[in-house]
Scaffold this motif. Structure first.
Motif, PDB file in Angstrom:
ATOM      1  N   GLU B  22      33.329 -77.117  81.121  1.00  0.00           N
ATOM      2  CA  GLU B  22      34.115 -76.178  81.934  1.00  0.00           C
ATOM      3  C   GLU B  22      35.157 -75.422  81.128  1.00  0.00           C
ATOM      4  N   GLY B  23      35.446 -74.230  81.585  1.00  0.00           N
ATOM      5  CA  GLY B  23      36.544 -73.448  81.033  1.00  0.00           C
ATOM      6  C   GLY B  23      36.144 -72.705  79.771  1.00  0.00           C
ATOM      7  N   ASP B 126      26.538 -75.944  78.307  1.00  0.00           N
ATOM      8  CA  ASP B 126      26.628 -77.138  79.149  1.00  0.00           C
ATOM      9  C   ASP B 126      26.903 -78.392  78.317  1.00  0.00           C
ATOM     10  N   THR B 297      27.783 -68.780  82.723  1.00  0.00           N
ATOM     11  CA  THR B 297      29.122 -68.665  83.304  1.00  0.00           C
ATOM     12  C   THR B 297      30.074 -67.896  82.409  1.00  0.00           C
ATOM     13  N   ARG B 299      31.436 -68.731  79.516  1.00  0.00           N
ATOM     14  CA  ARG B 299      32.586 -69.506  79.031  1.00  0.00           C
ATOM     15  C   ARG B 299      32.660 -69.566  77.505  1.00  0.00           C
TER      16      ARG B 299
END
Lengths: 381, 309, 497
Positions: B22-23, B126, B297, B299
């Motif tokens: 994430e992020g 991921d 996403t 990221r």
């Protein structure tokens, strides 16, 4: 259908494709059905898998020039020429190809009187502009000529059919060159009217075999010299074609004129070379079948200023015996490549030892002369 | 049996954990080319790639090295065995050099960066560890992901470890300069110079190889000018232009700048930046689809776009 | 007579469309291309169901011969509209089945797009169409003092498009690099029908290196319609040497020792005794047929330089037990030696009618060990193995020769092949050095790559070909592929059935 092909011969091909660029019809079409690898695969499909002999399958076989450029390119030594001849013979026998009228068209070749009569008629028709240009006939067909006279019996000079009728001057030149080298020459004239190559290519095996037998019985003892590459290749194959010892022995006596003269080039007088840059266009049946094309250079080299090679790796010109008449479109495309190679070589003149090539190239405005004509000109002015 | 390329090195797994799922996140190297591809999103969390040479078999002419290792350290270790790589020697990390993909000034002699990368391991969006390419000097097993990653600025994956091709160090290296030679005649005069540089007045040539060969090439150069040996390459201005080699004959396009052009290559180092060139919309859309596939996403190194000025 | 002969002018209409009338895809293709360049007959479709490999999977659907980029676009758009798959094809010399159809896709043969568009000596590039034959390009460049460096053994027939698709190598890529190092830009028709120029002629084209991933993608990402290749100046001097050894092992050790000495020869090729004998029968180049192995080594470049390298190679060879070191006396001998090497695969038919050629790469220091294992494997399966390989790269080409008419032999060939692959992987090698994965090596991909690695390769493929219609079912194995490979293969063979 059983094409009567030898299973081992057919199996020799491993589909590597190295033959493709050496096949003139693949070169101009890029089409696998017009490649040696594709044609062999089609033979297998027909013979082993009973695939139907459709018009496309027949086309694939009919469009083969039978130049045999694929044979020296093949590391597996697939006898492609024999496979193709046998395939055509079976298809002809079964009525799948070579219509009756085409077979009839080849009949006069075996009958010198008929051919001469036909030639005279053609000569008249040609001069009157009645014949289509694509037939590639020489502008000046001889209406009447005297036969060549023997000057000894050291060697046979095979005079053949088409060549004798249409290019007898080449025979005369060849004869003079041989005589200059000290040989007494006996022209074969009507003793062996035709080598049978065109019949064999068309799948007319019986006619071809009859002509072969006739030549073998008529031409005894002396070396048989041939100045037409297609005839020489066919006669060297009599051993295979008839499968007899006498045929095999005969074939061993057959030499291309340059192949023979290359061994005797020192016997020819030293003269001033012709001031010409000469490109050598190897007839396929000299280069790929007889594989003696380097001899042409050995013989020509002392008699001309400069020899130049074409950069197309000996690709066929598209003449292919009757091919240029039967497949004019493909033959023209193949010839375009050859003409390009000739133009890149910038010669004064092109030397070619096959009447078919000469006539076919002349159609595209490329004048060719027989190597013997050049040597004769250097020797006798 | 598990796949041969399964990653077992705990150091790489630690990087993957650190990257997480994430992020926004990016790898920070030595920041020598930090401006390239646009400004990084300030929200981006920066991680460091691990360092160290993992395996070096000089006889194989390959080296496996972690992405955080500096090119200088790598080349120092290789030099002990008489070898080097095609990565540029100008500071910075191995991973950074590959992410940026800029070639060395001696590219004619050392090859391009993209041709030096045999295998690449990266942390995916991921946090999975993914390997592209393979360990041998020749390989067509699967798609050529090392090529995709080279020059991707870490926007498709964050580099952890690479296997590079090495080259033998030449026995002899000389730099020659001339103020009367036609720089464009050099490539027609000698066979394989390692660099031909020109600043409008002075032509500087690097020749490498066996001593007698370098001497012979030096002698051949005398036919097109007067040459003097110098210690090193000229100073290169900051901005890098990418041109077609034949365009270098017309320096008017970077008028007013100080510059050095790499003849036969097309790179120009100039004191002013290259004007932006329009991107083909089909290629741009295709590049966006690639980014979307590898980083749905967005990221990985947000803010940066390969090729953007 | 005139009338009689003029009837001879009747000719066979070669490409007369006789099949496929009424099939909307065929009709659409014939409307877009000249009808003579869309074939749907049994002969054509059967032949184009194969390449030079032993694999089959389906049958060619309509076969198209486009001439221009615009025509390739039309074919792609027709395929998209009718949701038909596409398989691009060059000369069909691939050995991994990369160009065979699965199902009944539209086959796009680029053999007629064979123009050398431009040679730009200033920038040392040439723009060519994909159907240009590799060796034709080099022949074209020779008078200008250049050549195209990748020289696969099939170079006399394989196309530049095929080289791009397979990232082809060849003996001389040891020093010069594989196709990827020699292609600067590619005009590609994407599966959508759009045209994209990948890469560029400038020093460092901006953006992702999509050129780089297109090369070696085996026709799964689109169809190349123009290629800018780097042209390489011909080396002023070349030395070709033939070293003979008692054993393949000694030859392999010599190769590792040469590499370890920091020499980068132009080529280092090894042939074992069996293949040397077959080759010698065909070319008569003077290869020693009594040696256990021969090493063909070539150095090129500056005369001053190659003298040093050649002597060093000879020295290393002798240290490793070479029984003879011979230098090619002239260009004729050199050409003949290379002709032998490059036709080696075809020459094996002299021994048995069928062959299965493998292609793996191992670390060069492991060559000798892996070769020993390969012979042991062949012996276990009662097969003849021959070795001819790019030793300098560690690129093995074990060649299993057999006669497929012998019952059970195919199973033994496959079992031996599987073991050879495993042995190569165990030695730290890879699945393919230059032939590609095609359909041949898909099932081994997960011995090498992890699931995640394969998933990422498929991500790349999906970005180019979201509909999974361009050469589907190749390279990426089932379970990771965008295509349902089993379903593809279920399409029945209707031609000539």
């Amino acid at each position: 259908m059983d094409l009567k092909l030898d299973a081992d011969d057919l199996n020799t091909c491993v589909q590597c494709g190295l033959c493709l660029p050496h096949c003139p019809t693949f070169r101009v079409t890029g089409d696998e059905t017009m490649s040696p690898r594709g044609r062999i695969q089609l033979m297998r499909e027909v013979q082993d898998n009973d695939a139907p002999v459709t018009s496309e399958v027949v086309d694939a076989f009919a469009t083969c020039v039978q130049c045999r450029g694929c044979e020296p390119a093949c590391p597996s030594n697939v006898p492609f020429g024999h496979l193709m001849e046998q395939t055509r013979e079976t298809l002809v026998d079964n009525g799948h190809m070579t219509p009756k009228w085409q077979q009839l068209a080849l009949k006069p070749l075996a009958h010198p009187k008929l051919l001469k009569a036909g030639t005279a008629a053609l000569a008249v028709a040609n001069k009157s502009g009645l014949l289509p240009k694509r037939l590639g006939l020489p502008d000046e067909l001889p209406v009447r000529q005297k036969p060549l006279v023997a000057s000894g019996d050291d060697v046979w000079l095979f005079t053949g059919c088409v060549m004798d009728a249409w290019q007898r001057e080449v025979h005369a030149a060849t004869k003079r060159v041989l005589e200059a080298a000290g040989f007494g020459v006996q022209p074969t004239n009507d003793l062996a009217p035709c080598c049978g190559a065109l019949q064999s290519h068309a799948g007319m095996g019986n006619d071809a075999r009859n002509l072969a037998a006739k030549a073998i019985s008529a031409l005894a003892d002396a070396p048989v010299l041939v100045n037409s590459a297609g005839c020489g290749a066919a006669m060297k194959d009599y051993g295979h074609m008839l499968g007899t010892d006498s045929a095999a022995a005969f074939s061993k006596r057959v030499f291309d004129i340059s192949e023979f003269l290359a061994e005797h080039v020192d016997s020819l007088p030293a003269v001033e070379p012709l001031d010409l840059r000469v490109a050598v266009q190897d007839p396929c049946h000299l280069r790929h079948v007889q594989r003696v094309h380097t001899a042409t250079r050995t013989v020509l080299e002392p008699f001309v200023r400069e020899l130049v090679e074409l950069d197309d790796d000996g690709l066929c010109c598209g003449a292919g015996g009757a091919y240029s008449v039967l497949q004019p479109e493909l033959a023209g495309q193949i010839r375009d490549r050859k003409v390009g190679a000739i133009e890149r070589a910038t010669p004064d003149v092109v030397a070619s030892a096959n009447p078919g090539c000469s006539m076919h190239l002349a159609q595209a405005g490329v004048e060719t002369v027989h190597p013997m004509t050049l040597v004769d000109r250097a020797l006798n002015g | 049996m598990s796949a041969r390329l399964t990653v077992t090195d705990p150091v790489l797994h630690r990087l993957a954990e650190e990257v997480g799922v994430e992020g926004p996140v990016a790898v920070e190297g030595s920041r020598t080319r930090w401006h390239i591809g646009g400004a990084a999103d300030p929200q981006t969390r920066l991680v460091k790639a691990p360092t160290g040479i993992v395996e070096y078999v000089p006889d194989e002419m390959t080296v496996c090295v972690r992405a955080g290792t500096s090119v200088a350290d790598l080349h120092a270790a290789l030099a002990e065995q008489g070898q080097r790589t095609g990565l540029p020697e100008r500071g910075g990390t191995v991973g950074g050099a590959i992410a940026v993909g800029e070639n060395d000034v001696h590219v004619l002699g050392r090859g391009r960066v993209r041709e030096a990368v045999l295998q690449i391991r990266y942390v995916a969006d991921d946090a999975k560890l993914v390997t592209g390419g393979g360990p041998t000097v020749k390989n067509v097993t699967g798609f050529d992901l090392p090529r995709l990653m080279t020059g991707s600025l870490g926007t498709l994956g964050l580099f952890a470890e690479v296997i590079l091709r090495t080259n033998p160090l030449p026995a002899t290296t000389v730099w020659l300069e001339s103020s009367d030679a036609d720089p464009f005649a050099v490539l027609d005069t000698i066979l394989r110079p390692s660099a031909v540089l020109w600043n409008g007045i002075i032509t500087t040539v690097q020749i490498e190889g066996h001593g007698p060969a370098v001497a012979a090439e030096t002698a051949r150069l005398a036919a097109i000018g007067t040459w003097a040996e110098v210690a090193q390459a000229p100073e290169l201005p900051a901005h890098r232009w990418s041109l077609v080699p034949s365009e270098l004959g017309d320096p008017s396009r970077w008028n007013g700048a100080t510059w050095v052009a790499s003849i036969g290559v097309g790179t120009v180092w100039a004191s002013i930046p290259q004007p932006a060139t329009p991107t083909n919309p089909v290629v741009a859309a295709l590049s966006r689809r690639v980014k979307q596939q590898f980083d749905p996403t967005g990221r990985l190194n947000p803010g940066r776009v390969p090729g953007a000025h | 007579m005139a009338g009689f002969l003029s009837s001879v002018r009747r000719r066979l209409n070669l490409n007369q469309p006789t099949a496929g009338d009424g099939d909307p895809v065929v009709e659409a293709l014939r409307a877009a291309l000249d009808p003579s360049r869309v074939r749907y007959d049994g002969a054509e479709r059967t032949l184009l169901s194969h390449d030079a490999s032993i694999f089959d999977g389906g049958v060619a659907g309509p076969v198209c011969y486009p001439l221009t980029t615009a025509e390739v676009q039309s074919v792609m758009r027709i395929a998209e509209k009718h949701t038909r798959n596409i398989v691009p094809r060059g000369a069909g010399t691939g050995l991994a089945g990369g160009a065979i159809p699965l199902g009944a896709p539209i086959v796009v043969a680029v053999t007629r797009m064979n123009n050398i568009i431009e040679v730009d000596v200033d920038n040392r590039i040439a723009w060519v169409e994909p159907g240009v034959v590799n060796l034709d390009l080099t022949r074209h460049l020779m008078p200008l003092g250049f050549h195209f460096a990748p020289d696969p053994s099939s170079q006399q027939v394989c196309t530049i498009g095929g080289n791009v698709a397979n990232n082809s190598g060849g003996p001389h890529c040891l020093a010069y690099g594989v196709t990827n190092a020699h292609v600067l830009a590619i005009e590609v028709v994407l599966p959508s029908g759009e045209v994209a120029m990948l890469g560029g002629l400038d020093a460092e084209p901006a953006g992702l290196d999509l050129r780089g991933v297109f090369i070696g993608s085996e026709g799964t990402l689109g169809i190349a319609t123009k290629v800018a290749v780097r042209i390489t100046p011909n080396a002023p001097a070349v030395k070709t040497m033939l070293l003979s050894f008692d054993t393949v092992r000694n030859a392999a050790h010599t190769v590792s020792a040469i590499i370890a000495a920091g020499i980068v020869p132009a080529a280092l090729e090894v042939m074992d005794q069996r293949i040397t004998q077959a080759v010698e029968t065909y070319v008569g180049a003077g290869y020693p047929t009594d040696a256990g192995a021969v090493l063909l080594a070539e150095v090129d470049g500056l005369a001053e330089s190659i003298e040093i390298d050649a002597n060093r190679i000879a020295e290393i060879g002798r240290e490793q037990g070479a029984i003879e070191v011979r230098f090619a006396a002239d260009e004729t001998e050199r050409a003949l030696l290379w002709k032998g090497r490059k036709t080696a695969f075809g020459a094996v038919a002299q021994i048995a009618p069928d062959y299965y050629l493998h292609d793996t790469v191992v670390p060069r220091s492991r060559l000798a060990d892996v070769l020993d294992e390969v012979s042991a494997i062949a012996e276990r399966h009662d097969l003849i193995v021959m070795n001819v390989f790019h030793a300098g790269d560690g690129n093995l080409h074990p060649l299993l020769v057999f006669d497929k008419r012998e019952p059970g032999v195919i199973e033994r060939v496959h079992a031996a092949g599987d073991e050879i692959l495993t042995a190569s992987l165990n030695a730290g090698g890879v699945l393919s050095g230059e032939h590609g994965v095609g359909v041949e090596k898909q099932k081994f991909m997960d011995l090498f790559f992890t699931d995640d690695d394969l998933a990422h390769q498929n991500r790349l493929r999906q970005a180019f070909d979201p509909g999974c219609r361009t050469n589907p079912g190749k390279v990426i194995p089932s379970g990771h592929s965008c295509a349902d490979i089993a379903a593809l293969k279920r399409v029945p063979r209707e031609v000539w059935a």
